[in-house]
Design an enzyme around this catalytic site. Structure first.
Site, PDB file in Angstrom:
ATOM      1  N   GLU A 182     -79.356 -68.844-109.763  1.00  0.00           N
ATOM      2  CA  GLU A 182     -79.085 -67.961-108.609  1.00  0.00           C
ATOM      3  C   GLU A 182     -80.137 -68.073-107.513  1.00  0.00           C
ATOM      4  OE1 GLU A 182     -78.842 -63.800-109.489  1.00  0.00           O
ATOM      5  OE2 GLU A 182     -78.133 -63.321-107.498  1.00  0.00           O
ATOM      6  N   HIS A 199     -68.206 -57.748-102.858  1.00  0.00           N
ATOM      7  CA  HIS A 199     -69.283 -58.729-102.993  1.00  0.00           C
ATOM      8  C   HIS A 199     -70.618 -58.131-102.551  1.00  0.00           C
ATOM      9  CE1 HIS A 199     -71.408 -62.596-101.788  1.00  0.00           C
ATOM     10  NE2 HIS A 199     -71.240 -62.678-103.087  1.00  0.00           N
ATOM     11  N   HIS A 254     -69.872 -72.200-103.992  1.00  0.00           N
ATOM     12  CA  HIS A 254     -69.809 -71.549-105.294  1.00  0.00           C
ATOM     13  C   HIS A 254     -69.021 -72.359-106.325  1.00  0.00           C
ATOM     14  CE1 HIS A 254     -72.236 -67.965-105.601  1.00  0.00           C
ATOM     15  NE2 HIS A 254     -72.154 -67.899-104.290  1.00  0.00           N
ATOM     16  N   HIS A 265     -79.166 -71.758-105.652  1.00  0.00           N
ATOM     17  CA  HIS A 265     -77.999 -71.128-105.036  1.00  0.00           C
ATOM     18  C   HIS A 265     -78.358 -70.357-103.765  1.00  0.00           C
ATOM     19  CE1 HIS A 265     -76.366 -67.039-104.565  1.00  0.00           C
ATOM     20  NE2 HIS A 265     -75.237 -67.688-104.351  1.00  0.00           N
TER      21      HIS A 265
HETATM   22 CU1  CUO Z   1     -72.599 -63.749-104.228  1.00  0.00          CU
HETATM   23 CU2  CUO Z   1     -73.645 -66.705-103.398  1.00  0.00          CU
HETATM   24  O1  CUO Z   1     -72.822 -65.077-102.754  1.00  0.00           O
HETATM   25  O2  CUO Z   1     -73.967 -65.124-104.613  1.00  0.00           O
END
Ligand code: CUO
Length: 684
Positions: free
Chosen positions: A350, A208, A405, A365
């Site tokens: 995003e 990630h 998410h 986000h």
């Molecule tokens: Cu990868 Cu929220 O963590 O975009």
């Protein structure tokens, strides 16, 4: 001329002064006196020669005039750096610019050496990583794993203490690995804790972190952000994380994660990370159960955002989806169409600087991460920094990550559900049919996969500052599966050679109540396992593909990239392959854990017409083997279909079950995933 490889040494021991020895071969930078910080300049001779005769390599550093670093230096050395904070992004953007604009590797080395002891160490690592990934003259460099540079973000602080003791007291050759306990963040009173092995997996968190490093959402050089289908990839990679997480929940008798869809609701799940930040010398703050979000007003972080802002952005995003277009900053309509709608939405939700209109659609986000990460101290009254949700290297540890998410994914799905369903004709590959599929481990029963626990050792020494040198290993437990092979029988009745794109997915067969899943539910739980091109000769073909070849994953060695061992010969094609990036789902997490009695899954394979899917480009010399979630560096996403195809849209009318969805070029088979509760030691 400076050797670009030496730049990598600047990642070692991030909080130690730059003149301290680095690398496995004792290496020091000969730092111009004027580069030293105030504390060390008066005693330059003493500190620069402290390693004495043991030095094996000296790297000259040119004394150049240093660009203005006031903005990068405005973030304290011991503050927590987060890309989710606009102020920090601006600061990082400035430092990236400085690194990108240096004319040569020599000058880059000088400014990096100068900056290293003056800017925040995590900011330094991030900005230099981005620059090395994007400068034409620093290609082919292999960035050290973030977990080795900042082990404090990946492991229990008690383990860190024990590792310090081991390095301080015991000579390198006799050191023992320190075991990270399996269950250290909570007890079994917390049902969510059953998922510890997924949320706290080193490889998952590294993936990630690396994904966001490769796909930053802001930079003043737009080309760094503006990569092929990056908005869509943001949606897809995170959608897959949720699908995978839900399969893991089913593997632990838990229902699917509930989206955090009411920002004013308390967050039921608490999380206590039990990690200390090396840079801030503070504990990562916990979140208590039932914590509510509050408006943020943190002067020092230049944060002043209300929950109401998030709600407005959300409503405008929904409105855009339902109207089928967004309004750009000039008030023009940009259609949310089949081809690019999802990419636009990805950048907008995003959000990245590619968002068509950040004033109107905001920064939903990213702010969700920020609100959640400051829920314990929204006004900075207690001078506390953000929790784990505030950083991409730690966010996946927290159960709320998946709730947030899931919610973000729900918005994307609102758009997807409005697109026309794929028709039979679109899905079919005339003349090509699958006659049988099977999956099996070596010598194992057909259609039975097996998972178990494995213990592996990772060298963390680069991240241990102010300690004697030499390897110091953390031993951690992670999920593992027996490798397996797919066998696919395909008939090509067209009479000529054709090419097929083989798309492999897997999803739970039943829902949390044990009822067979409906197609519209199941499609959201489809986990991509692999995608590859196969040549189809006229007549029957048998295609075999190994699980280790997956287009989703990278091998264990690359996740943990031990840069000193396992390195392919310099200049070999394998080395170029090795060099791309650590982005890729860790192979040890390819298969969900399953249940001791077996978790019923369905394996789906489709062979689509490669003529419709192909992207013509050269992939030589680039790591492209984890393209499904990571794309291919400097190239187009290697599939013309939407990401997640054919499950990214609702099925055509009349199709309520997966079995009715199948065209002759698709096939399904029941697979059981059995978990054996045993632990094996990884052989290094
Ligand atoms: Cu990868 Cu929220 O963590 O975009």
């Amino acid at each position: 001329m400076a050797d670009k490889k030496n730049l990598l040494l600047l990642f070692d021991h991030p909080t130690e002064p730059v003149f301290m020895d680095k690398g496995k071969r004792v290496t020091v930078f000969d730092v111009p006196d004027s580069f030293l910080t105030d504390r060390y300049r008066p005693i330059s001779n003493e500190v620069q020669n402290r390693v004495g005769d043991t030095v094996e390599q000296r790297i000259p550093v040119r004394d150049i005039s240093i660009p203005d670093l006031r903005i990068p230096m405005s973030l304290g050395r011991d503050e927590q750096f987060s890309l989710f904070l606009p102020k920090h992004r601006r600061i990082a953007g400035r430092l990236i610019d400085i690194f990108m604009n240096m004319r040569s590797v020599d000058d880059l080395q000088s400014v990096a050496v100068y900056a290293r002891d003056r800017v925040n160490p995590v900011l330094f690592n991030y900005a230099l990583s981005v620059a090395l990934l994007h400068r034409p003259d620093t290609q082919g460099l292999d960035l050290p794993s973030f977990s080795q540079t900042f082990p404090d973000r990946f492991i229990d602080s008690q383990v860190i203490r024990k590792m310090r003791e081991e390095s301080f007291v015991v000579q390198p050759g006799s050191r023992m690995p320190i075991t990270i306990p399996r269950d250290y963040t909570a007890s079994d009173l917390d049902p969510e804790h059953r998922l510890w092995y997924f949320r706290e997996d080193l490889g998952v968190n590294l993936h990630h972190w690396h994904w966001h490093l490769v796909y930053p959402f802001e930079a003043s050089d737009r080309s760094i952000v503006n990569k092929d289908r990056r908005g869509e990839l943001f949606y897809y990679m995170h959608q897959q994380v949720i699908a995978r997480y839900n399969a893991e929940r089913f593997s632990n008798n838990l229902a699917r994660v509930l989206p955090f869809n009411n920002l004013r609701d308390p967050i039921a799940e608490g999380y206590f990370p039990k990690m200390d930040s090396l840079v801030a010398s503070r504990a990562w703050p916990p979140r208590f159960e039932g914590t509510k979000l509050s408006d943020l007003n943190r002067e020092a972080d230049q944060l002043n955002v209300e929950i109401g802002d998030l709600e407005r952005w959300r409503d405008r995003i929904y409105e855009a989806i339902h109207q089928g277009f967004v309004l750009d900053e000039q008030g023009n309509r940009v259609a949310l169409d089949e081809a690019t709608g999802i990419d636009t939405l990805g950048n907008m939700i995003e959000s990245s600087i590619l968002s068509p209109n950040r004033v109107l659609y905001g920064d939903l986000h990213n702010n969700g991460h920020t609100f959640i990460s400051y829920a314990h101290d929204p006004t900075s009254k207690h001078l506390e920094s953000f929790g784990v949700m505030g950083d991409v290297s730690t966010a996946m540890r927290d159960p709320v990550f998946y709730k947030w998410h899931s919610y973000i994914d729900r918005i994307f799905q609102e758009h997807k559900s409005r697109l026309p369903a794929y028709t039979d004709t679109q899905l079919n590959y005339t003349g090509v049919s699958i006659t049988g599929i099977q999956v099996a481990t070596n010598g194992g029963q057909p259609n039975m996969l097996t998972t178990f626990w494995q213990q592996s050792d990772v060298d963390m020494s680069r991240g241990f500052d102010f300690l004697p040198r030499g390897n110091v290993f953390a031993r951690f437990s992670h999920l593992q599966h027996l490798p397996f092979t797919y066998t696919i029988n395909v008939n090509n009745d067209s009479g000529v050679q054709r090419f097929g794109y083989v798309r492999i997915f897997m999803a739970p067969k039943n829902d949390e109540r044990g009822q067979p899943m409906l197609m519209r539910d199941q499609r959201g739980m489809m986990i991509e396992l692999d995608k590859f091109v196969a040549a189809l000769n006229p007549g029957p073909n048998t295609i075999r593909r190994r699980s280790t070849e997956s287009s989703v994953t990278i091998p264990f060695e690359r996740t943990f990239r031990n840069l000193d061992a396992n390195r392919p010969t310099a200049g070999s094609p394998e080395e170029l392959e090795f060099n791309f990036c650590g982005c890729g789902w860790p192979n040890h997490m390819l298969v969900p854990k399953g249940l001791p009695e077996g978790l019923p899954m369905v394996l789906f394979i489709m062979v689509s017409n490669y003529e419709n899917d192909r992207i013509d480009q050269q992939l030589v010399g680039r790591c492209s083997d984890a393209a499904s979630y990571c794309g291919v560096r400097d190239r187009l996403y290697p599939d013309r279909q939407s990401m997640g195809y054919p499950f990214d849209r609702l099925p055509r009318t009349g199709v309520d079950r997966l079995v009715n969805f199948l065209t002759p070029n698709m096939s399904i088979v029941d697979v059981n995933i059995r978990h054996e509760n045993r632990t094996v030691q990884r052989q290094n």
